[in-house]
Design an enzyme around this catalytic site. Structure first.
Site, PDB file in Angstrom:
ATOM      1  CD  GLU A 136      -2.914  -1.027   2.408  1.00  0.00           C
ATOM      2  OE1 GLU A 136      -3.086   0.380   2.968  1.00  0.00           O
ATOM      3  OE2 GLU A 136      -3.927  -1.760   2.530  1.00  0.00           O
ATOM      4  CG  HIS A 181      -7.526  -0.945   0.291  1.00  0.00           C
ATOM      5  ND1 HIS A 181      -9.046  -0.632   0.581  1.00  0.00           N
ATOM      6  CD2 HIS A 181      -6.777  -0.107   1.477  1.00  0.00           C
ATOM      7  CE1 HIS A 181      -8.989   0.011   1.411  1.00  0.00           C
ATOM      8  NE2 HIS A 181      -8.311  -0.366   2.030  1.00  0.00           N
ATOM      9  CG  ASP A 196      -8.582   2.069   5.891  1.00  0.00           C
ATOM     10  OD1 ASP A 196      -7.531   0.915   6.233  1.00  0.00           O
ATOM     11  OD2 ASP A 196      -8.884   1.237   4.532  1.00  0.00           O
TER      12      ASP A 196
END
Length: 147
Positions: free
Chosen positions: A23, A85, A96
């Site tokens: 990420e 993502h 998150d």
């Protein structure tokens, strides 16, 4: 609502593609309005220092401070944050939500499978009740306009 220039959208998408399988993350600067439209004018990439960067992101704290100083020098505000993502949808994960700490800021999420970008505002419910800030919040889908 959040307004994102197409050039910044493409820069973030390219970073996400190049960062695979990890990420990527960064900070969005510009004109911030907590309950109305925010306008992104800049993006600041940061290193992802999460223990497992394939499934989590954590902006390097030292870089974050430098970015905040840069925003102040440019007379910009923190509009929000972005991350990718690589193998998931462009919506906030449970992690998150657990780690969100900036009420009313935008959290832009770039998905590579499928290729899509979503934006969400973190609403801290305890702050609205006048209690101590905490993890009692939620993400609200935000209208994303590419300019």
């Amino acid at each position: 609502m959040i307004v994102l220039p197409s050039a910044i959208r493409e820069t973030i998408r390219e970073r996400a593609r190049e960062g695979q399988p990890n990420e990527i993350c960064g900070v969005l600067g510009g004109a911030y309005e907590p309950e109305e439209t925010s306008y992104v004018r800049s993006q600041y990439p940061a290193d992802n220092v999460a223990e497992n960067p394939r499934t989590r992101y954590e902006i390097d704290p030292e870089q974050q401070l430098v970015i905040f100083d840069c925003l102040e020098d440019r007379d910009e505000e923190i509009v929000g944050f972005y991350h990718s993502h690589p193998r998931g949808p462009p919506r906030p994960s449970e992690t998150d939500a657990q780690l969100a700490t900036w009420p009313n800021r935008s959290y832009l999420i770039v998905s590579l499978e499928p290729p899509e970008i979503g934006s969400w505002r973190w609403r801290d419910d305890t702050e609205r009740d006048g209690d101590e800030p905490g993890a009692d919040g939620r993400f609200e889908r935000e209208r994303l306009v590419v300019d």
